[in-house]
Design an enzyme around this catalytic site. Structure first.
Site, PDB file in Angstrom:
ATOM      1  N   GLU A 297      63.173  21.305  32.521  1.00 44.66           N
ATOM      2  CA  GLU A 297      62.173  20.992  31.502  1.00 44.66           C
ATOM      3  C   GLU A 297      62.876  20.366  30.304  1.00 44.66           C
ATOM      4  OE1 GLU A 297      58.929  21.214  31.290  1.00 44.66           O
ATOM      5  OE2 GLU A 297      58.246  22.708  32.746  1.00 44.66           O
TER       6      GLU A 297
ATOM      7  N   HIS B  55      54.127  16.904  38.363  1.00 41.96           N
ATOM      8  CA  HIS B  55      52.935  16.755  37.527  1.00 41.96           C
ATOM      9  C   HIS B  55      52.810  15.269  37.176  1.00 41.96           C
ATOM     10  CE1 HIS B  55      53.763  21.165  36.455  1.00 41.96           C
ATOM     11  NE2 HIS B  55      52.769  21.123  37.311  1.00 41.96           N
TER      12      HIS B  55
ATOM     13  N   GLU C 220      53.728  13.557  33.705  1.00 37.86           N
ATOM     14  CA  GLU C 220      55.080  13.741  33.170  1.00 37.86           C
ATOM     15  C   GLU C 220      55.940  12.590  33.701  1.00 37.86           C
ATOM     16  OE1 GLU C 220      56.281  17.745  34.115  1.00 37.86           O
ATOM     17  OE2 GLU C 220      54.549  18.622  33.093  1.00 37.86           O
TER      18      GLU C 220
ATOM     19  N   HIS D 220      60.814  17.960  35.073  1.00 38.10           N
ATOM     20  CA  HIS D 220      59.577  18.114  34.311  1.00 38.10           C
ATOM     21  C   HIS D 220      59.832  17.778  32.845  1.00 38.10           C
ATOM     22  CE1 HIS D 220      57.089  20.322  37.345  1.00 38.10           C
ATOM     23  NE2 HIS D 220      58.300  20.512  37.867  1.00 38.10           N
TER      24      HIS D 220
END
Length: 300
Positions: free
Chosen positions: A168, A13, A16, A105
């Protein structure tokens, strides 16, 4: 088991930045040389979205790796093509020459360090257990393809390879870098590579034969009005309460009119990705998980 070929991806992404900055750091230092015996490919997943500081250009790249989509040459859009390029470079999915993928992420939710596993291979749970042994405050989030999409094929980038995880770390706003988030991400990657290196030489003991896992159940949508617009926000008592128990009667939303909406499901659940900025366009407020302890098979 001996794993040699690894891919580390950042910027799947484009907004990010943590993973992108770590990839740049790894490329400009002697990162690979530290891990003798491992062939480590470093990749920025979505460079065009990074240039625009956007999550994606046309569609979410991390939802573009289902087999049928990778094989469909008529799918339009930048990410559909980019997924095929990545699959060719580190795959192909189903017979990947890359054995293990770490996809970095960040999240705007209060999830700390979270290891997301997308299949139930014992090696992945052993890997997660080792990372948790090194970073005791991290969480293990397991989401099978069936629980996530209702189908047998995952759309995530790291599903190209049989081993690895999606990482994450948060909370952090999109489009910025924070030193603490960089360091937490780097520590998780270091623990993962340490596990691989040790197991390759038969040195790695099993830190535990069980692992606390938060298993994906479903997503929860924001309340909407008659025009299909979001008509509420996360209640103050739920905000930042990722991985905390949620039960029937607990407040979850406050509507624009000031009314409180409470959780209606029976049982105890653990919400994650609470108020994640990236999911507003899907009207997703958070995801529900259930906590369970898994027995880990020793396949080392």
């Amino acid at each position: 088991m001996n794993i040699k070929n690894i891919a580390i991806v950042g910027g799947t992404h484009g907004n990010e930045y943590t993973g992108i900055y770590l990839i740049k750091r790894m490329q400009r230092t002697q990162f690979q040389a530290k891990w003798n015996g491992l062939e480590i490919a470093l990749m920025i997943g979505n460079p065009r979205a990074y240039e625009q500081c956007s999550r994606f250009v046309d569609t979410d790249l991390n939802r573009a790796f289902k087999n049928e989509d990778l094989l469909n040459i008529e799918l339009p859009g930048y990410e559909a093509n980019r997924a095929k390029v990545i699959n060719q470079a580190i795959g192909p999915k189903g017979s990947s020459r890359t054995e293990l993928i770490i996809d970095m992420h960040t999240t705007t939710a209060n999830m700390g360090v979270t290891i997301i596993l997308v299949n139930d291979h014992p090696y992945n749970f052993q890997l997660a257990a080792y990372i948790k042994h090194k970073l005791p405050n991290c969480f293990i989030y397991y989401t099978s393809a069936k629980s996530y999409t209702g189908e047998a094929d995952h759309p995530f980038l790291n599903s190209i390879a049989p081993y690895g995880f999606l990482l994450e770390v948060g909370p952090i706003a999109n489009g910025i870098v924070r030193h603490d988030i960089l360091e937490q991400t780097s520590m998780a990657i270091g623990a993962a590579l340490e596990f691989v290196s040790k197991t390759n030489t038969g040195e790695c003991p099993m830190p535990t034969n069980s692992l606390e896992v938060y298993e994906h159940v479903r997503t929860v949508a924001f309340p909407i009005d008659a025009a299909d617009n979001i008509n509420g926000f996360i209640h103050r008592e739920l905000q930042d309460s990722d991985y905390q128990p949620l039960q029937k009667g607990d407040p979850i939303f406050e509507t624009i009119e000031g009314d409180t909406i409470c959780f209606a499901d029976e049982g105890v659940f653990y919400p994650v990705f609470i108020n994640e900025a990236a999911y507003y366009y899907k009207k997703i407020a958070f995801s529900l998980t259930q906590k369970r302890v898994m027995k880990i098979k020793n396949t080392l």
